[in-house]
Design a protein around this motif. Structure first.
Motif, PDB file in Angstrom:
ATOM      1  N   MET A   1       0.839  -1.214   0.000  1.00 31.21           N
ATOM      2  CA  MET A   1       0.000   0.000   0.000  1.00 31.21           C
ATOM      3  C   MET A   1       0.874   1.266   0.000  1.00 31.21           C
ATOM      4  SD  MET A   1      -3.234   0.488  -0.040  1.00 31.21           S
ATOM      5  CE  MET A   1      -3.692   1.832   1.069  1.00 31.21           C
ATOM      6  N   LEU A   2       0.399   2.220  -0.723  1.00 33.92           N
ATOM      7  CA  LEU A   2       1.103   3.500  -0.772  1.00 33.92           C
ATOM      8  C   LEU A   2       0.383   4.506   0.125  1.00 33.92           C
ATOM      9  CD1 LEU A   2       1.668   3.824  -4.601  1.00 33.92           C
ATOM     10  CD2 LEU A   2       3.470   3.747  -2.884  1.00 33.92           C
ATOM     11  N   SER A   3       1.163   5.267   0.879  1.00 33.61           N
ATOM     12  CA  SER A   3       0.540   6.319   1.688  1.00 33.61           C
ATOM     13  C   SER A   3       0.298   7.552   0.816  1.00 33.61           C
ATOM     14  CB  SER A   3       1.455   6.683   2.851  1.00 33.61           C
ATOM     15  OG  SER A   3       2.568   7.398   2.380  1.00 33.61           O
ATOM     16  N   LYS A   4      -0.590   8.402   1.285  1.00 26.63           N
ATOM     17  CA  LYS A   4      -0.870   9.649   0.558  1.00 26.63           C
ATOM     18  C   LYS A   4       0.400  10.477   0.392  1.00 26.63           C
ATOM     19  CE  LYS A   4      -5.704  10.872   0.992  1.00 26.63           C
ATOM     20  NZ  LYS A   4      -6.699  11.676   1.700  1.00 26.63           N
ATOM     21  N   ASN A   5       1.224  10.486   1.441  1.00 29.37           N
ATOM     22  CA  ASN A   5       2.455  11.266   1.391  1.00 29.37           C
ATOM     23  C   ASN A   5       3.429  10.741   0.339  1.00 29.37           C
ATOM     24  OD1 ASN A   5       1.971  13.321   3.145  1.00 29.37           O
ATOM     25  ND2 ASN A   5       2.793  12.254   4.953  1.00 29.37           N
ATOM     26  N   GLN A   6       3.491   9.399   0.249  1.00 32.20           N
ATOM     27  CA  GLN A   6       4.373   8.804  -0.768  1.00 32.20           C
ATOM     28  C   GLN A   6       3.917   9.216  -2.169  1.00 32.20           C
ATOM     29  OE1 GLN A   6       3.885   4.767   0.680  1.00 32.20           O
ATOM     30  NE2 GLN A   6       6.070   4.587   1.154  1.00 32.20           N
ATOM     31  N   ILE A   7       2.597   9.084  -2.390  1.00 31.35           N
ATOM     32  CA  ILE A   7       2.052   9.442  -3.699  1.00 31.35           C
ATOM     33  C   ILE A   7       2.318  10.915  -4.008  1.00 31.35           C
ATOM     34  CG2 ILE A   7      -0.091   9.648  -5.060  1.00 31.35           C
ATOM     35  CD1 ILE A   7      -1.158   7.218  -3.524  1.00 31.35           C
ATOM     36  N   LYS A   8       2.122  11.747  -2.987  1.00 37.99           N
ATOM     37  CA  LYS A   8       2.326  13.184  -3.168  1.00 37.99           C
ATOM     38  C   LYS A   8       3.787  13.489  -3.521  1.00 37.99           C
ATOM     39  CE  LYS A   8       1.429  17.505  -0.821  1.00 37.99           C
ATOM     40  NZ  LYS A   8       1.313  18.133   0.496  1.00 37.99           N
ATOM     41  N   LEU A   9       4.704  12.841  -2.817  1.00 34.12           N
ATOM     42  CA  LEU A   9       6.130  13.052  -3.090  1.00 34.12           C
ATOM     43  C   LEU A   9       6.463  12.634  -4.529  1.00 34.12           C
ATOM     44  CD1 LEU A   9       9.126  13.610  -2.295  1.00 34.12           C
ATOM     45  CD2 LEU A   9       9.262  11.221  -1.587  1.00 34.12           C
ATOM     46  N   ILE A  10       6.045  11.426  -4.884  1.00 35.70           N
ATOM     47  CA  ILE A  10       6.403  10.900  -6.205  1.00 35.70           C
ATOM     48  C   ILE A  10       5.865  11.793  -7.319  1.00 35.70           C
ATOM     49  CG2 ILE A  10       6.149   8.929  -7.800  1.00 35.70           C
ATOM     50  CD1 ILE A  10       5.874   7.195  -5.162  1.00 35.70           C
ATOM     51  N   THR A  11       4.579  12.106  -7.246  1.00 37.17           N
ATOM     52  CA  THR A  11       4.010  12.895  -8.344  1.00 37.17           C
ATOM     53  C   THR A  11       4.603  14.305  -8.393  1.00 37.17           C
ATOM     54  OG1 THR A  11       2.101  13.300  -6.934  1.00 37.17           O
ATOM     55  CG2 THR A  11       1.840  11.623  -8.612  1.00 37.17           C
ATOM     56  N   SER A  12       5.039  14.811  -7.245  1.00 43.14           N
ATOM     57  CA  SER A  12       5.649  16.150  -7.243  1.00 43.14           C
ATOM     58  C   SER A  12       6.963  16.152  -8.037  1.00 43.14           C
ATOM     59  CB  SER A  12       5.911  16.633  -5.813  1.00 43.14           C
ATOM     60  OG  SER A  12       7.098  16.059  -5.283  1.00 43.14           O
ATOM     61  N   LEU A  13       7.597  14.983  -8.140  1.00 43.87           N
ATOM     62  CA  LEU A  13       8.923  14.915  -8.771  1.00 43.87           C
ATOM     63  C   LEU A  13       8.899  15.059 -10.298  1.00 43.87           C
ATOM     64  CD1 LEU A  13      10.515  12.104  -6.559  1.00 43.87           C
ATOM     65  CD2 LEU A  13      10.823  14.573  -6.356  1.00 43.87           C
ATOM     66  N   LYS A  14       7.695  15.213 -10.835  1.00 40.06           N
ATOM     67  CA  LYS A  14       7.571  15.563 -12.252  1.00 40.06           C
ATOM     68  C   LYS A  14       8.126  16.960 -12.492  1.00 40.06           C
ATOM     69  CE  LYS A  14       3.843  13.462 -14.826  1.00 40.06           C
ATOM     70  NZ  LYS A  14       2.403  13.469 -15.053  1.00 40.06           N
ATOM     71  N   GLN A  15       8.041  17.792 -11.434  1.00 38.91           N
ATOM     72  CA  GLN A  15       8.462  19.189 -11.561  1.00 38.91           C
ATOM     73  C   GLN A  15       9.862  19.429 -11.001  1.00 38.91           C
ATOM     74  OE1 GLN A  15       5.434  22.228 -10.519  1.00 38.91           O
ATOM     75  NE2 GLN A  15       4.078  20.474 -10.306  1.00 38.91           N
ATOM     76  N   LYS A  16      10.618  20.205 -11.762  1.00 34.91           N
ATOM     77  CA  LYS A  16      12.005  20.489 -11.409  1.00 34.91           C
ATOM     78  C   LYS A  16      12.133  21.096 -10.007  1.00 34.91           C
ATOM     79  CE  LYS A  16      15.930  23.210 -13.139  1.00 34.91           C
ATOM     80  NZ  LYS A  16      16.358  24.147 -14.179  1.00 34.91           N
ATOM     81  N   LYS A  17      11.241  22.015  -9.664  1.00 35.04           N
ATOM     82  CA  LYS A  17      11.392  22.688  -8.358  1.00 35.04           C
ATOM     83  C   LYS A  17      11.258  21.699  -7.200  1.00 35.04           C
ATOM     84  CE  LYS A  17       6.698  24.496  -7.653  1.00 35.04           C
ATOM     85  NZ  LYS A  17       5.887  25.654  -7.296  1.00 35.04           N
ATOM     86  N   TYR A  18      10.407  20.701  -7.350  1.00 40.16           N
ATOM     87  CA  TYR A  18      10.272  19.700  -6.279  1.00 40.16           C
ATOM     88  C   TYR A  18      11.431  18.699  -6.304  1.00 40.16           C
ATOM     89  CZ  TYR A  18       5.704  21.726  -5.467  1.00 40.16           C
ATOM     90  OH  TYR A  18       4.692  22.612  -5.186  1.00 40.16           O
ATOM     91  N   ARG A  19      11.951  18.403  -7.507  1.00 38.83           N
ATOM     92  CA  ARG A  19      13.144  17.546  -7.574  1.00 38.83           C
ATOM     93  C   ARG A  19      14.296  18.225  -6.840  1.00 38.83           C
ATOM     94  NH1 ARG A  19      11.337  16.708 -12.957  1.00 38.83           N
ATOM     95  NH2 ARG A  19      12.860  18.124 -13.879  1.00 38.83           N
ATOM     96  N   GLN A  20      14.423  19.537  -7.054  1.00 41.37           N
ATOM     97  CA  GLN A  20      15.514  20.265  -6.403  1.00 41.37           C
ATOM     98  C   GLN A  20      15.264  20.388  -4.909  1.00 41.37           C
ATOM     99  OE1 GLN A  20      15.790  23.796  -8.879  1.00 41.37           O
ATOM    100  NE2 GLN A  20      17.442  22.857 -10.050  1.00 41.37           N
TER     101      GLN A  20
END
Lengths: 240, 240
Positions: A1-20
């Motif tokens: 199972m994935l937590s909401k936080n995990q999903i939020k982190l992963i999908t945020s990594l599409k964007q450069k600012k969150y990767r940085q």
């Protein structure tokens, strides 16, 4: 199972600012994940539908539905990994360096990273306007080569001005590359998809080179930047 | 204003079976549309937000919202055109022919069409398993070159068996292309992205060639098929 936080982190990594911000990037596909697992890149988490038999703490078995939820691909693979963005290494400055002036297309950058790997180019230097090499589409196209090419983002104008080796640039009107003697040390600058090499960089180029066109007069007006890079790197490496 | 039938026709052209049924294909972007308008390709309809000043019967001025509705692109251009699929012309069978064995990626096919155009290759011969050249993503990547390269879909095995000219094929283990004397007449076969050239085609290849790898042992295991085609066409054209 994935937590909401995990999903939020992963999908945020599409964007450069969150990767940085987080210092992470996403890799999909067993083959590329395995290649990076064998490299100096550090795994943060692995979400997979089938076990990789690696350090269990880092591996999370998930359902296909969950993978579909976090994947950036239309047709998800069987695994998605998060790796740490490594610290950039100093530029080696020997042999041939490839430099990119405001390259925008992630597929082109990924293909060029793979080409650098194939042709034994250690350093790829990008202007700050160039697409981020940890963009998921770049990772997808580079197919693991990202761990074997040292990629640096720099003030390209300053970097090139500091060079004492020849600075080659690909232009439509340069010298025929097939007739040119190419040095072993040098920087090869490739320009933006739509506009080519920018004016301020052009003034620093010491050797303008060009791939001759063999088609009819009406033929295509330019080569794609990744295929032009392929031809030019081949010319540098083949010997005369 | 667009009618429901127009919208239905356009969106159906994403699929090969409807392109074949209607005999039409879609082109987006002013530059490519203009190139095709100047070619022998026949326009069926032009949907645009700004007039092209062409035959008014064929041009339909539409709103940006309507364009967004019919466009295949995430970020639509300012125009979308429907052209008739031209009748295929006989294969010229002189000079260098490029043949594709089950190429699947539309971006790769589009890039290879553009490369053929640049390097003056008149004929591109595709196995029936190869992606359709009127696929919108192929058209997008080929950037107008599709009107200048004669593309034929054939039984590739039969076509190659009938040839009296050398049949070159790109293999990981072929002869070093840089050391090989390349003939002016010949067919260059490029294989599928994942599997390379298929077994039954391999037996017909008379000259196996390869682009040497210059990277470390751990380097990338293959080049992308479009960049490999770029390097090989350059080798055929550059002269020794």
């Amino acid at each position: 199972m994935l937590s909401k936080n995990q999903i939020k982190l992963i999908t945020s990594l599409k964007q450069k600012k969150y990767r940085q911000q987080h210092g992470f990037f996403v890799v999909e596909g067993i083959k590329t994940i395995n290649e990076l697992l064998q490299s100096y890149f550090e795994l943060h988490a692995l979400y997979t539908t089938e076990t990789f038999n690696i350090d269990a703490k880092r591996e999370v078995l998930i359902s296909k539905t969950d993978l579909k939820r976090i994947s950036f691909l239309t047709t998800p693979n069987t695994a998605l990994a998060i790796f740490k963005i490594p610290e950039s290494k100093p530029i080696y400055e020997k042999g041939l360096i490839v430099a990119l002036d405001a390259l925008r297309d992630p597929g082109n950058l990924g293909t060029i990273i793979r080409l650098c790997d194939w042709f034994g180019i250690k350093d790829l230097v990008c202007s700050h306007e160039t697409v981020d090499c940890f963009n998921p589409k770049v990772i997808q196209a580079s197919m693991g080569s990202i761990s074997r090419v040292n990629i640096s983002y720099v003030n390209l104008e300053k970097f090139l001005k500091d060079q004492t080796i020849p600075v080659f640039g690909a232009f439509m009107t340069g010298e025929n590359v097939y007739q040119k003697i190419l040095s072993e040390n040098g920087v090869l600058v490739m320009g933006n998809e739509a506009n080519g090499i920018s004016k301020n960089i052009e003034t620093i180029i010491t050797e303008k080179i060009s791939i001759p066109r063999f088609g009819e007069v009406q033929a295509t007006e330019s080569l794609n930047v990744a295929t032009a890079t392929a031809v030019l790197l081949s010319e540098f490496r083949r010997g005369s």
